[in-house]
Structures are given as structure tokens and as C-alpha cells.
Design an enzyme around this catalytic site. Structure first.
Site, mmCIF file in Angstrom:
data_model
loop_
_atom_site.group_PDB
_atom_site.id
_atom_site.type_symbol
_atom_site.label_atom_id
_atom_site.label_comp_id
_atom_site.label_asym_id
_atom_site.label_seq_id
_atom_site.Cartn_x
_atom_site.Cartn_y
_atom_site.Cartn_z
ATOM 1 N N TRP A 230 -7.552 2.770 -11.045
ATOM 2 C CA TRP A 230 -7.267 1.410 -11.509
ATOM 3 C C TRP A 230 -7.469 1.357 -13.022
ATOM 4 C CZ3 TRP A 230 -4.598 -1.876 -8.830
ATOM 5 C CH2 TRP A 230 -4.480 -3.188 -9.265
ATOM 6 N N GLU B 291 -0.599 -16.399 -6.957
ATOM 7 C CA GLU B 291 -0.999 -15.863 -8.270
ATOM 8 C C GLU B 291 -0.046 -16.370 -9.354
ATOM 9 O OE1 GLU B 291 -0.189 -11.598 -9.171
ATOM 10 O OE2 GLU B 291 -2.330 -11.556 -9.668
ATOM 11 N N ASP C 70 -7.239 -5.532 -21.122
ATOM 12 C CA ASP C 70 -7.403 -6.985 -21.259
ATOM 13 C C ASP C 70 -7.490 -7.678 -19.888
ATOM 14 O OD1 ASP C 70 -4.786 -6.973 -20.311
ATOM 15 O OD2 ASP C 70 -3.911 -7.827 -22.122
ATOM 16 N N GLU D 124 -5.143 -6.298 -17.511
ATOM 17 C CA GLU D 124 -5.320 -4.883 -17.212
ATOM 18 C C GLU D 124 -4.267 -4.048 -17.947
ATOM 19 O OE1 GLU D 124 -7.660 -5.564 -13.428
ATOM 20 O OE2 GLU D 124 -5.613 -5.644 -12.713
HETATM 21 C C1 BGC Z 1 -4.418 -9.650 -12.961
HETATM 22 C C2 BGC Z 1 -5.910 -9.757 -13.218
HETATM 23 C C3 BGC Z 1 -6.629 -10.158 -11.947
HETATM 24 C C4 BGC Z 1 -6.246 -9.270 -10.777
HETATM 25 C C5 BGC Z 1 -6.823 -9.760 -9.470
HETATM 26 C C6 BGC Z 1 -4.183 -8.729 -11.771
HETATM 27 O O1 BGC Z 1 -2.808 -8.650 -11.521
HETATM 28 O O2 BGC Z 1 -3.775 -9.143 -14.093
HETATM 29 O O3 BGC Z 1 -6.168 -10.705 -14.198
HETATM 30 O O4 BGC Z 1 -8.008 -10.098 -12.174
HETATM 31 O O5 BGC Z 1 -4.857 -9.231 -10.647
HETATM 32 O O6 BGC Z 1 -6.481 -11.089 -9.209
#
Ligand code: BGC
Length: 358
Positions: free
Chosen positions: A107, A314, A157, A160
Site C-alpha cells: 500500500w 466515497e 498525501d 495516497e
Molecule cells: C483515499 C484516502 C482514504 C482511503 C480509505 C483512499 O482512496 O484516497 O483518503 O483514506 O481511500 O477511505
């Protein structure tokens, strides 16, 4: 709105693991892990509605995973103090298994903001729940030492991405966490000096290199803006009023799209849709700028992204920055994650600020 508050509390409570960890989204292929960033904001959203049992279990779980890594933290801090290179795998992870182990799948793991955000939400929890913070003291001290040693390093960031950069949203989350740790009163004199020195150094860096045209920038040296910077405006409130105002204006200009907020202009993840968590942060920022009607509109927009059963995603995919990228992500990981616990937590937090309760 009230139904969605009730549903959000139910979803988060149902999804919390017996360990206390919050999975990001248990039904989504790669989100069955506990991110500190997501979990901290989720716990804070519940707390805003007077729910304390789940958040307490989350904070205890987090303190435990940090305490279990005491030697690793000592090793990283000592290596950095000696000017040695640290193997990326030795830094604390971004996401944990629900029983508190490091994940085994690879990851984008070296991220610092979640540790700052955790401290910030823990302080609010201790204050609001009237809980004795003493059992948390070792983890708070360790997190402060770790962040004070690492904050200057480039890392991934909030999204990610871009491990080679120093991200302003990460810096400001760390600063907010260090200042919150000071407010807990759980640090000894040396720990308090460490936290205050690092927080002041971060603030000085952000005030100079962290801004362009008087507003926050995505990373040091970049002219772009990023939705994650809204957290520095509110709720972290670590920037002055003028910077807050200009940062919101830049987000409105580049990322706000019919109430929803994109992460950044160049986003291609699931085509670069609009994120409820960012719509909520913009709502908090509007409240700071004394624009309550705009904040209420943000809450309404988030509610409008709920599925028929009330679950929040999301992101929503109706207005994409890079639609040609959507199919490849759907093929790789399936439909957009839902219910995303962070989206529910963010909704709860803004709803409470606006007086909307179950
Ligand atoms: C996002 C992160 C988040 C993670 C889990 C990722 O796709 O970029 O900000 O913490 O998903 O929700």
C-alpha cells in the site's frame, strides 16, 4: 436530514470491529482496513452527536496499536536524529488490519496526517467525554515524538499520492495534532517543548513556503489547490483569517462544482468525481467565514448523494474531471465504495455544527 443522521450513526456503529477499529468500507475490495485518517474523523462525527462508546473504543484501539510499536518508533526517531536513512517499511503504517496488525498487501503506506488527525480528535474526545486521559498518555507522547521527528519528510498525501512531495494538508494536520496534544496536558515538560517547537516550525514553513497568492498550496512548490487543504481552514483552524478566505476562494474557483468538491484538478481516481467528505469540509470552512447559508447548502448536497437506503458513497460520478479513467477503476476494484464510513462521519460532523440532530 434527521433520518440520515440516524442512519449514519447506525452504519458506523454496525461497522465498527469488536477491536474498536473502523474499517474504511468493509464491502469495498481494498478498504477492509482501518485508516487513522478515516477513523479519527468518523469518531469525531459520532462524538459531535453525543455518542461516546464507539469513539472511546476507537481511541483505545489506536493508542494500543501505537503503544505496540514503541520500539519501532524509538528506532525511527533515533535513526532520523542520527541522520540515517530509514527504510520506508519501518515508518508507521497508514492503514491497519482491524485487529491492529500492519497490512500485508502493499500500500502507499508512509503518510503522517492520520497521526496528527488522531491526536486532534483524541483531545476533543477527552474534553467532551470528560474522560481521564492518563491511559492515553504513553501513546500521545510517542505520537508527538514520532511526528516531531518525521514531519519534514516527503510522504504520501491524504489521497495516497506523490510520496516525493511535502504536502501542505499533511503539514497542517500534523500541526493541529501537536497543538492538540499540548492541550491534553498529558505531555511532560520535554514532550511539551518538543510538540511546541515542531508545531511552531510547521506553522512558520506553511506561512512562507506553504502558500502561493496568500492561500495554501497543494504541496511545497506547487501552484495547485487541493480539497484536503480545507481542513486547515476548519475544523483544524490552523491558518489565519486571510489565508482561510483565500484558500476557500481557490477551492471555489477550481474544485467546487454544483455543491460537490473535487479533490484536485488532475484527479483521475474513478474519473475524479465529487467527494462528500470535501463538501463537508467546505461547509465547516463556510462556517468559519461566517457563511452559514452556504454551509447548510453543503449539508444538503451531501444528503443528496445518499443511496435509497441512506448509504453515502466515497464519491459521486455524475460530473467527472477525467471520465475516460472511470472504467479502469471499476474493472480493478468494482463500483465506488459505499457506505464509506468517513463520508458518514463527515456528514455527522457538519450536521451537528448546523444543529441538525437525530
Ligand atoms: C483515499 C484516502 C482514504 C482511503 C480509505 C483512499 O482512496 O484516497 O483518503 O483514506 O481511500 O477511505
Amino acid at each position: 436530514m434527521q433520518d440520515l443522521v440516524e442512519h449514519s450513526i447506525k452504519v458506523i456503529t454496525r461497522e465498527q470491529a469488536p477491536s474498536g477499529a473502523y474499517p474504511a468500507c468493509s464491502s469495498f475490495k481494498v478498504y477492509g482496513y482501518a485508516w487513522l485518517r478515516d477513523g479519527a474523523f468518523v469518531a469525531d462525527g459520532l462524538l459531535a452527536h453525543g455518542v461516546t462508546d464507539g469513539p472511546r473504543a476507537f481511541h483505545e484501539w489506536t493508542a494500543r496499536v501505537i503503544d505496540e510499536r514503541a520500539e519501532r518508533i524509538d528506532e525511527v526517531v533515533a535513526a532520523l536524529a542520527a541522520g540515517a536513512e530509514v527504510d520506508q517499511a519501518r515508518f508507521l503504517p497508514t492503514r491497519y488490519t482491524l485487529d491492529g496488525r500492519d497490512g500485508t498487501e502493499s500500500w502507499w503506506d508512509f503518510q503522517l496526517d492520520g497521526y496528527g488527525t488522531w491526536l486532534w480528535t483524541l483531545e476533543r474526545f477527552l474534553a467532551a467525554a470528560g474522560t481521564d486521559g492518563t491511559p492515553f498518555a504513553p501513546a500521545v507522547r510517542r505520537t508527538v515524538r514520532y511526528l516531531a521527528a518525521t514531519w519534514r519528510l516527503p510522504c504520501y498525501d491524504w489521497w495516497e499520492e506523490h510520496a516525493e512531495r511535502v504536502h501542505v494538508a499533511t503539514l497542517t494536520a500534523v500541526e493541529a495534532g501537536l497543538r492538540a496534544a499540548l492541550r491534553t496536558g498529558l505531555l511532560d515538560a520535554a514532550g511539551a517543548a518538543t510538540a511546541a517547537t515542531a508545531a511552531d516550525a510547521i506553522a512558520a514553513l506553511v506561512a512562507t513556503e506553504g502558500r502561493v497568492d496568500g492561500r495554501l498550496r497543494k504541496w511545497l512548490g506547487s501552484d495547485a489547490v487541493d480539497g484536503s487543504l480545507l481542513a486547515a481552514v476548519a475544523p483544524f483552524a490552523v491558518v489565519d483569517a486571510a489565508t482561510a478566505q483565500r484558500t476557500v476562494a481557490a477551492v471555489e474557483r477550481d474544485l467546487l462544482d454544483g455543491g460537490g468538491v473535487h479533490r484536485f484538478r488532475a484527479d483521475v481516481f474513478y474519473g475524479g468525481g465529487r467527494w462528500p467528505v470535501l463538501a463537508a469540509l467546505l461547509g465547516h470552512a463556510y462556517l468559519r467565514l461566517d457563511r452559514p447559508a452556504d454551509a447548510r447548502r453543503q449539508l444538503g448536497w451531501i444528503a443528496g448523494t445518499a443511496a435509497a437506503n441512506g448509504d453515502l458513497p466515497e464519491q459521486v460520478s455524475d460530473r467527472l474531471l477525467a471520465p475516460e479513467h472511470l472504467p479502469q477503476w471499476q474493472d480493478r476494484w468494482g463500483p465506488v465504495a459505499s457506505p464509506l464510513l468517513w463520508s458518514h462521519g463527515a456528514f455527522l460532523s457538519l450536521a451537528a455544527q448546523l444543529g441538525v440532530t437525530a
